[in-house]
Design an enzyme around this catalytic site. Structure first.
Site, mmCIF file in Angstrom:
data_model
loop_
_atom_site.group_PDB
_atom_site.id
_atom_site.type_symbol
_atom_site.label_atom_id
_atom_site.label_comp_id
_atom_site.label_asym_id
_atom_site.label_seq_id
_atom_site.Cartn_x
_atom_site.Cartn_y
_atom_site.Cartn_z
ATOM 1 N N GLY A 70 0.796 -1.221 0.000
ATOM 2 C CA GLY A 70 0.000 0.000 0.000
ATOM 3 C C GLY A 70 0.827 1.268 0.000
ATOM 4 C CD GLN A 178 -6.575 -0.311 7.451
ATOM 5 O OE1 GLN A 178 -7.369 -1.195 7.783
ATOM 6 N NE2 GLN A 178 -5.293 -0.374 7.736
ATOM 7 C CG HIS A 205 -0.543 -6.562 4.724
ATOM 8 N ND1 HIS A 205 -0.490 -6.098 6.016
ATOM 9 C CD2 HIS A 205 -0.313 -5.505 3.934
ATOM 10 C CE1 HIS A 205 -0.234 -4.800 6.002
ATOM 11 N NE2 HIS A 205 -0.126 -4.415 4.743
ATOM 12 C CB CYS A 329 2.472 2.981 9.084
ATOM 13 S SG CYS A 329 2.183 1.590 7.972
#
Length: 401
Positions: A70, A178, A205, A329
């Site tokens: 992403g 998301q 993922h 993150c």
């Protein structure tokens, strides 16, 4: 018994993805750019996977660029579209975006002279479409607005924003990393979030595929400036040898996730709402963050007055409950979340943030364990504060300003 409740950070690997990866690995070595039989076999795996991911997300195979995840997809979208489509040097974004989006905007401002407008959000983390429309100018090249926020789960009214952007000639990118795994996201005509969106980022993922793979869906008529230069893979948009096994696992996970997304979302909403009700009813000082209705199905996030988010995480982890305080993150930072601050939550309370993201519906016994741990921790912290106040009465300080 341990329970993993941090699917927004990374979802558990799906058995379909694991099997597809093993098949790709067992097929033997092969560079998809090689002309021999092994290379053709690897290329076939990549292209078949491209077709499967594109079909599941309502796109054409030629509109899909494989990336390492992403973050790279967001960088490629923001920087690549802005530089290749120079209508002007003005960008629109929001304070709720993933760091990979915000840092890409800052790079464009710092290195290429772009001006960035950051839209306001309300207390639920929602962007008002009229604010986005008002920010659009004749020199606006790109609006990059996430479909749903990772920390509070609020889903944005992107179709309304994209409709106005298309009318004004502004490109729209959305970080759907998301949202895409939990909601019926489609890049196709008539799908959601709408055909006014020009580029969508997704990550393997989050669907239950392997880490280190992702994709950018970008309208096939749009030029994009590559970030990685070299052999010209991905039709020149992203050079580098493709990760064949990860791409195969990514495709299997996307197909499995999207096939059941509607029914699974309803189940997660019921489970999430049961958890939210119990926490708000029984944990002193708990407050839901984000929109109570327009939010990701398995997402429950709170701030809890009077305790630290870290202490709650430690206590839950000790009870076998894996949760987080927000975006993975941004983990390890002591600063309060910029997203929560933008929503009007004061810094001390923002530091108490905690997030539950359910990979599957959870039984009542797990809800009971969560509420018990949170309640015990808040009572303990309250007792410590009362003890401190009794033992050390406040006195005037000669250093007071």
């Amino acid at each position: 018994m341990s329970r993993y409740l941090d699917a927004a950070a990374t979802a558990p690997l799906r058995p379909e993805a694991r099997a597809a990866m093993l098949d790709a690995l067992d097929a033997g070595p092969g560079n998809p750019s090689s002309v021999h039989a092994a290379g053709h076999r690897a290329r076939s795996t990549v292209e078949t996977s491209r077709e499967r991911v594109a079909a599941a997300l309502g796109a054409r195979p030629g509109e899909l660029v494989f990336t390492s995840g992403g973050t790279e997809a967001n960088n490629l979208a923001v920087i690549g579209l802005a530089l290749a489509n120079p209508r002007g040097r003005h960008l629109i974004t929001s304070p709720l975006e993933h760091p990979s989006v915000l840092e890409s905007c800052r790079l464009l401002a710092r290195v290429h002279g772009f001006e960035v407008t950051v839209l306001p959000v309300d207390g639920a983390g929602r962007i008002e479409p009229s604010d986005a429309a008002a920010a659009m100018r004749d020199d606006t090249t790109l609006a990059t607005i996430g479909l749903a926020n990772a920390e509070v789960g609020t889903v944005q009214p992107l179709p309304a924003i994209a409709l106005e952007a298309r009318r004004r000639g502004v490109l729209v990118h959305t970080d759907a990393v998301q949202a895409a795994a939990g909601l019926p996201v489609s890049f196709g005509s008539g799908g959601w979030p709408g055909e006014g969106v020009d580029a969508i980022s997704v990550a393997s993922h989050k669907f239950g595929g392997p880490q280190g793979a992702g994709a950018l869906l970008v309208r096939d008529h749009l030029p994009i400036e590559p970030l990685l230069h070299g052999g010209g893979q991905e039709r020149g948009a992203r050079s580098g040898t493709e990760n064949v096994a990860a791409i195969a696992g990514f495709a299997a996970a996307v197909v499995a996730a999207t096939a059941s997304v509607g029914g699974r979302a309803l189940e997660l909403v019921r489970s999430r709402d049961a958890l939210v009700r119990r926490v708000l009813d029984e944990v002193v000082g708990a407050r839901l963050t984000g929109d109570p209705v327009e939010r990701l199905p398995g997402h429950a996030s709170f701030v809890v007055a009077g305790v630290s988010g870290e202490s709650l995480l430690v206590a839950l982890d000790a009870a076998g409950l894996a949760v987080s305080s927000g975006s993975a993150c941004a983990a390890g930072r002591d600063e309060p979340s910029p997203a929560l601050l933008a929503m009007g939550i004061e810094p001390g309370l923002a530091r108490t943030a905690i997030r539950f993201t359910l990979p599957d519906p959870i039984p009542e016994a797990v809800v009971e364990r969560i509420v018990d741990v949170l309640g015990r921790e808040t009572r303990r912290r309250g007792a410590e504060r009362r003890s401190y106040s009794t033992s050390f009465p406040a006195t005037e300080s000669s250093d007071a300003a």
